[in-house]
Design a protein around this motif. Structure first.
Motif: not given
Ligand code: COA
Ligand code: UVW
Length: 324
Positions: A27-36, A308-314
């Motif tokens: 979740i942290l990886e996806a959240a960071s990427r979504l904000y960025r 799921c993986n971080a990309d799927e969360v994204y």
């Protein structure tokens, strides 16, 4: 498939998406990427110290994310009052207060009270625990009797992208005839949102009367009712998967069917078939599986598979927020 959604999220005011498992590394990886990527404002639920420590340990900057701790929320009593009202005598104030200590109930109430636009959970919570608060608090949208779900299945090929829709693989255990009809109508709507022109097959172990049984009758009756409606997409059933999918088999098993051999939207007779079916396509067929995307709910709340993986969360976060 995501270009239009990304464009929509980038151009409009930033929407807030709640993540119930705020300290989970994927979740942290996806959240960071979504904000960025300037797509949305993630709202991470959990203990702030734990979330910040997990983010630092995994090298994920989360400066642009909001962190909300359900155990230290200043307006919790207002939330309890609203939840008691929404539950209409089914939960006491003490039961609501206890439920709101858990991020699945807290996050759902945050959406209900307008503090966020949508919610994505289920990286560690089971589907039942992610979806139950939504069923109890957010409820069906006007005109819907049930909440159901679909998966968008995608695979890159030499000839471009293959896209299919599968339903209901996650919510309704054994939908009756009425529920199957509603699942078809909602799933066709979801297909269109993803640019898919639905050709819907109601699946069974029988093709147009070749096999007998109560579950075959259920699927055929639902298909007959749909065929009698003035729909803007073709439907047929009951069909075996090979008859629905393969033009060669369709010639033998279902000649003249408007769907057999060209179906792209597959409706399973029950959750056993659906959940096993989509996971086989995902793991053996190497399809990406986006979902379960909830249908018929009054706000955008979606579940993740725990695998799921971080990309799927994204990507699920983009879908959830864009479909608001
Ligand atoms: C979705 C699910 C959790 C609901 O089960 P449950 O919580 O036992 O359901 P209940 O019968 O106690 O109903 C709880 C509430 O949800 C509502 N509800 C249940 N199923 C619903 C549906 N399909 N659509 C809309 N509302 C529904 C009920 O009306 C009830 O509302 P109320 O409390 O306001 O009266 C259950 O159907 C389930 O476990 N599905 C399979 C999940 C799963 O394991 N999937 C595989 C992995 S993806
Ligand atoms: C959708 C689904 O099957 O979820 P999980 O893998 O978490 O059970």
């Amino acid at each position: 498939m995501f270009e239009n959604m990304i464009e929509l999220l980038k151009s409009g005011p930033k929407r807030k998406l709640v993540f119930t498992e705020g300290a989970e590394p994927r979740i942290l990886e996806a959240a960071s990427r979504l904000y960025r990527d300037n797509l949305l404002t993630p709202v991470l639920l959990g203990n702030p110290d734990e979330i910040k420590a997990a983010a630092a340990a995994h090298g994920q900057p989360i400066d642009g994310c909001e962190i909300v701790d359900p155990l230290a929320y200043p307006d919790i009593e207002a939330m309890v009052i609203k939840m008691v009202e929404v539950r209409k005598g089914k939960m006491t104030a003490d039961e609501c207060r206890a439920a709101l200590k858990k991020s699945n109930y807290f996050g759902t109430m945050l959406v209900k009270m307008g503090g966020a636009d949508g919610l994505l959970g289920g990286a560690t919570y089971s589907t039942a625990d992610t979806v139950r608060p939504a069923l109890q608090i957010i409820k069906c949208k006007p005109g819907s009797k049930i909440v159901s779900s679909s998966f968008i299945m995608r695979r890159a090929t030499d000839r471009g992208e293959e896209l299919y829709v599968m339903a209901d693989c996650a919510i309704n255990l054994d939908p009756n005839e009425d529920e199957l009809v509603e699942i078809v109508l909602e799933t066709a709507r979801t297909a269109k949102l993803f640019g898919i022109d639905p050709k819907v097959a109601l699946l069974s172990y029988s093709t147009l009367g070749s096999g007998k049984g109560e579950t075959v009758d259920k699927v055929r009756k639902a298909a007959d009712r749909l065929k009698a409606m003035q729909l803007d997409f073709p439907v047929d059933g009951e069909l075996q998967f090979d008859a629905a999918f393969s033009p060669v088999v369709a010639k033998t098993k279902a000649p003249g069917s408007p769907v057999a051999g060209q179906a792209n939207t597959f409706i399973f007779p029950n959750i056993n078939a659906g959940n096993i079916g989509y996971k086989i396509a995902q793991r053996l067929g190497r399809f990406e599986a986006f979902g379960p995307i909830l249908q018929g709910l009054n706000a955008p709340i979606n579940d993740l598979s725990r695998g799921c993986n971080a990309d799927e969360v994204y990507k699920m976060a983009i879908i959830t927020t864009a479909l608001k």
